[in-house]
Design a protein around this motif. Structure first.
Motif, PDB file in Angstrom:
ATOM      1  N   VAL A  38       0.839  -1.201   0.000  1.00  0.00           N
ATOM      2  CA  VAL A  38       0.000   0.000   0.000  1.00  0.00           C
ATOM      3  C   VAL A  38       0.875   1.252   0.000  1.00  0.00           C
ATOM      4  N   ALA A  39       1.994   1.215   0.730  1.00  0.00           N
ATOM      5  CA  ALA A  39       2.916   2.350   0.727  1.00  0.00           C
ATOM      6  C   ALA A  39       3.539   2.534  -0.655  1.00  0.00           C
ATOM      7  N   ALA A  40       3.874   1.415  -1.306  1.00  0.00           N
ATOM      8  CA  ALA A  40       4.428   1.494  -2.663  1.00  0.00           C
ATOM      9  C   ALA A  40       3.403   2.084  -3.626  1.00  0.00           C
ATOM     10  N   PHE A  41       2.140   1.674  -3.484  1.00  0.00           N
ATOM     11  CA  PHE A  41       1.087   2.256  -4.314  1.00  0.00           C
ATOM     12  C   PHE A  41       0.973   3.753  -4.055  1.00  0.00           C
ATOM     13  N   GLY A  42       1.059   4.150  -2.780  1.00  0.00           N
ATOM     14  CA  GLY A  42       0.959   5.569  -2.447  1.00  0.00           C
ATOM     15  C   GLY A  42       2.061   6.391  -3.104  1.00  0.00           C
ATOM     16  N   ARG A  43       3.265   5.847  -3.124  1.00  0.00           N
ATOM     17  CA  ARG A  43       4.369   6.568  -3.772  1.00  0.00           C
ATOM     18  C   ARG A  43       4.139   6.681  -5.279  1.00  0.00           C
ATOM     19  N   ALA A  44       3.651   5.598  -5.878  1.00  0.00           N
ATOM     20  CA  ALA A  44       3.373   5.638  -7.318  1.00  0.00           C
ATOM     21  C   ALA A  44       2.253   6.622  -7.630  1.00  0.00           C
ATOM     22  N   ALA A  45       1.203   6.615  -6.812  1.00  0.00           N
ATOM     23  CA  ALA A  45       0.092   7.541  -7.031  1.00  0.00           C
ATOM     24  C   ALA A  45       0.538   8.988  -6.864  1.00  0.00           C
ATOM     25  N   ALA A  46       1.440   9.233  -5.918  1.00  0.00           N
ATOM     26  CA  ALA A  46       1.950  10.591  -5.721  1.00  0.00           C
ATOM     27  C   ALA A  46       2.763  11.037  -6.930  1.00  0.00           C
ATOM     28  N   ALA A  47       3.514  10.111  -7.526  1.00  0.00           N
ATOM     29  CA  ALA A  47       4.290  10.453  -8.718  1.00  0.00           C
ATOM     30  C   ALA A  47       3.372  10.786  -9.894  1.00  0.00           C
ATOM     31  N   VAL A  48       2.298  10.014 -10.040  1.00  0.00           N
ATOM     32  CA  VAL A  48       1.325  10.307 -11.093  1.00  0.00           C
ATOM     33  C   VAL A  48       0.664  11.658 -10.840  1.00  0.00           C
ATOM     34  N   GLU A  49       0.366  11.932  -9.574  1.00  0.00           N
ATOM     35  CA  GLU A  49      -0.261  13.215  -9.230  1.00  0.00           C
ATOM     36  C   GLU A  49       0.623  14.390  -9.624  1.00  0.00           C
ATOM     37  N   GLN A  50       1.928  14.269  -9.429  1.00  0.00           N
ATOM     38  CA  GLN A  50       2.829  15.366  -9.780  1.00  0.00           C
ATOM     39  C   GLN A  50       2.739  15.714 -11.262  1.00  0.00           C
ATOM     40  N   ARG A  51       2.503  14.714 -12.081  1.00  0.00           N
ATOM     41  CA  ARG A  51       2.419  14.957 -13.522  1.00  0.00           C
ATOM     42  C   ARG A  51       1.043  15.465 -13.955  1.00  0.00           C
ATOM     43  N   LEU A  52       0.008  15.038 -13.259  1.00  0.00           N
ATOM     44  CA  LEU A  52      -1.356  15.316 -13.704  1.00  0.00           C
ATOM     45  C   LEU A  52      -2.048  16.455 -12.965  1.00  0.00           C
ATOM     46  N   HIS A  53      -1.531  16.861 -11.823  1.00  0.00           N
ATOM     47  CA  HIS A  53      -2.314  17.749 -10.964  1.00  0.00           C
ATOM     48  C   HIS A  53      -2.609  19.098 -11.628  1.00  0.00           C
ATOM     49  N   ARG A  54      -3.894  19.392 -11.617  1.00  0.00           N
ATOM     50  CA  ARG A  54      -4.424  20.719 -11.936  1.00  0.00           C
ATOM     51  C   ARG A  54      -5.649  20.900 -11.053  1.00  0.00           C
ATOM     52  N   ASP A  55      -6.033  22.131 -10.832  1.00  0.00           N
ATOM     53  CA  ASP A  55      -7.215  22.396 -10.017  1.00  0.00           C
ATOM     54  C   ASP A  55      -8.458  22.161 -10.880  1.00  0.00           C
ATOM     55  N   HIS A  56      -8.680  20.873 -11.214  1.00  0.00           N
ATOM     56  CA  HIS A  56      -9.712  20.542 -12.193  1.00  0.00           C
ATOM     57  C   HIS A  56     -10.224  19.127 -11.921  1.00  0.00           C
ATOM     58  N   ARG A  57     -11.540  18.939 -11.979  1.00  0.00           N
ATOM     59  CA  ARG A  57     -12.120  17.628 -11.719  1.00  0.00           C
ATOM     60  C   ARG A  57     -11.720  16.597 -12.770  1.00  0.00           C
ATOM     61  N   ARG A  59      -8.914  16.364 -14.461  1.00  0.00           N
ATOM     62  CA  ARG A  59      -7.568  15.879 -14.176  1.00  0.00           C
ATOM     63  C   ARG A  59      -7.583  14.902 -12.990  1.00  0.00           C
ATOM     64  N   GLY A  60      -8.393  15.205 -12.001  1.00  0.00           N
ATOM     65  CA  GLY A  60      -8.496  14.296 -10.863  1.00  0.00           C
ATOM     66  C   GLY A  60      -9.105  12.962 -11.245  1.00  0.00           C
ATOM     67  N   ALA A  61     -10.114  13.006 -12.133  1.00  0.00           N
ATOM     68  CA  ALA A  61     -10.730  11.762 -12.600  1.00  0.00           C
ATOM     69  C   ALA A  61      -9.728  10.921 -13.376  1.00  0.00           C
ATOM     70  N   LEU A  62      -8.879  11.574 -14.183  1.00  0.00           N
ATOM     71  CA  LEU A  62      -7.845  10.849 -14.918  1.00  0.00           C
ATOM     72  C   LEU A  62      -6.846  10.219 -13.952  1.00  0.00           C
ATOM     73  N   HIS A  63      -6.452  10.963 -12.949  1.00  0.00           N
ATOM     74  CA  HIS A  63      -5.533  10.438 -11.920  1.00  0.00           C
ATOM     75  C   HIS A  63      -6.130   9.203 -11.252  1.00  0.00           C
ATOM     76  N   THR A  64      -7.400   9.276 -10.899  1.00  0.00           N
ATOM     77  CA  THR A  64      -8.072   8.139 -10.257  1.00  0.00           C
ATOM     78  C   THR A  64      -8.131   6.946 -11.202  1.00  0.00           C
ATOM     79  N   ALA A  65      -8.491   7.198 -12.454  1.00  0.00           N
ATOM     80  CA  ALA A  65      -8.609   6.110 -13.430  1.00  0.00           C
ATOM     81  C   ALA A  65      -7.266   5.436 -13.673  1.00  0.00           C
ATOM     82  N   VAL A  66      -6.202   6.225 -13.805  1.00  0.00           N
ATOM     83  CA  VAL A  66      -4.877   5.653 -14.062  1.00  0.00           C
ATOM     84  C   VAL A  66      -4.415   4.805 -12.879  1.00  0.00           C
ATOM     85  N   CYS A  67      -4.522   5.347 -11.677  1.00  0.00           N
ATOM     86  CA  CYS A  67      -3.998   4.658 -10.500  1.00  0.00           C
ATOM     87  C   CYS A  67      -4.833   3.424 -10.139  1.00  0.00           C
TER      88      CYS A  67
END
Length: 324
Positions: A38-57, A59-67
């Motif tokens: 779970v910690a490894a997943f959290g690190r991977a999700a944080a890395a994806v977030e760094q690339r995708l983050h925008r103040d936009h729903r 972008r968040g939906a894409l982050h959720t779908a990818v992870c």
């Protein structure tokens, strides 16, 4: 042959044996001390977030779908790889259950805080409380910390155990891993801070959806296992809808009724004070000894969940055979 006991269908046996083995390993060892998946997943999700983050729903939906989607796909690939090999399938299920459930560590952390409170050592209790929940420990006295621990045990019984077992019964290893991925994403980005108010919307809504059946199952089984089903049902019906979370409400209300205690009230997250409704107002205030009672109730709910999920699979298979 006449007199021979019917065997469970193969996939049901894999789930039953694997889930039981995974829970047993969790009971003996708790969470992995190093390299927790779970910690490894959290690190991977944080890395994806760094690339995708925008103040936009979106972008968040894409982050959720990818992870979450990648996690489910990997689980499906692993399950397909061992398909047809009974022992390997059981082992994969057991390893997945051990990786995603956290009942033993939850109980240990709760009891550690309870021990510090019983000894009157509020500073140690405050140091350990963030391991269990996100409340501001410095704003809490002893009784408030005891209440926070009982509420966290109740909510995490659903999030860290029952929900995962439910989706494992429905969808096997991909269900187990997918549920934990969604739940972890909600913990990471699903809160309403300025950074995540829009970006975390999809993760929060998906977590509400995925957690809905497990929360109701937890609430039912807490009433059964707590010895006061009438009180649990009364608190659930009267107070669950007042809670801001659609899933934590039924769980915490049912635990409150089963234990005969009063939950809810004022709390503080990240410097923000919230005044939540009281759950089971007829109950008494939480005492330190109720922490151990809540942990024991959580453990009983865990094993009842396994029995209910296996029973549900058996019933579903019987219905399918009859109407096939």
């Amino acid at each position: 042959m006449p007199g021979r006991r019917p065997r469970l269908p193969g996939t049901t046996r894999v789930y039953a044996y694997g889930a039981a083995a995974g829970l047993a390993v969790d009971l003996l060892l708790g969470d992995p001390r190093r390299g927790h998946p779970v910690a490894a997943f959290g690190r991977a999700a944080a890395a994806v977030e760094q690339r995708l983050h925008r103040d936009h729903r979106g972008r968040g939906a894409l982050h959720t779908a990818v992870c979450a989607g990648t996690t489910v796909a990997l689980g499906a690939l692993a399950a397909r790889t061992v398909r047809g090999h009974h022992a390997a399938s059981v082992a994969l299920t057991a390893a997945s259950v051990w990786a995603v459930v956290g009942g033993t560590t939850l109980g240990r952390e709760a009891r550690a805080i309870g021990g510090a409170l019983a000894a009157g050592d509020l500073e140690v209790a405050r140091e350990r409380l963030p391991h269990l929940c996100g409340r501001d420990p410095q704003s809490l006295d002893g009784p408030a910390m005891a209440r926070a621990v009982v509420e966290s045990v109740a909510e995490n019984t659903s999030d860290a155990v029952v929900g995962a077992l439910f989706w494992g019964a429905v969808a096997g290893v991909p269900g187990l891993l997918g549920f934990r991925a969604v739940n972890t994403l909600d913990a990471m980005v699903g809160h309403k801070s300025p950074r995540y108010r829009r970006f975390g919307w999809a993760s929060a809504r998906l977590d509400d959806l995925a957690g809905w059946p497990g929360a109701r199952l937890t609430a039912v089984l807490a009433g059964v296992a707590g010895g006061n089903p009438r009180g649990a049902l009364r608190a659930w019906r009267a107070d669950a809808g007042k809670h801001p979370s659609p899933n934590a409400g039924p769980v915490e209300a049912s635990f409150a009724g089963a234990l005969g205690v009063r939950l809810g009230g004022t709390l503080s997250y990240g410097g923000r004070v919230e005044h939540r409704p009281v759950l089971n107002g007829e109950g008494r205030a939480v005492e330190v000894a109720d922490i151990d009672r809540a942990v024991r109730l959580s453990r009983r709910v865990t094993w009842l969940t396994l029995a209910a999920c296996v029973g549900g699979r058996i019933l579903t298979n019987a219905v399918k055979r009859r109407y096939a």
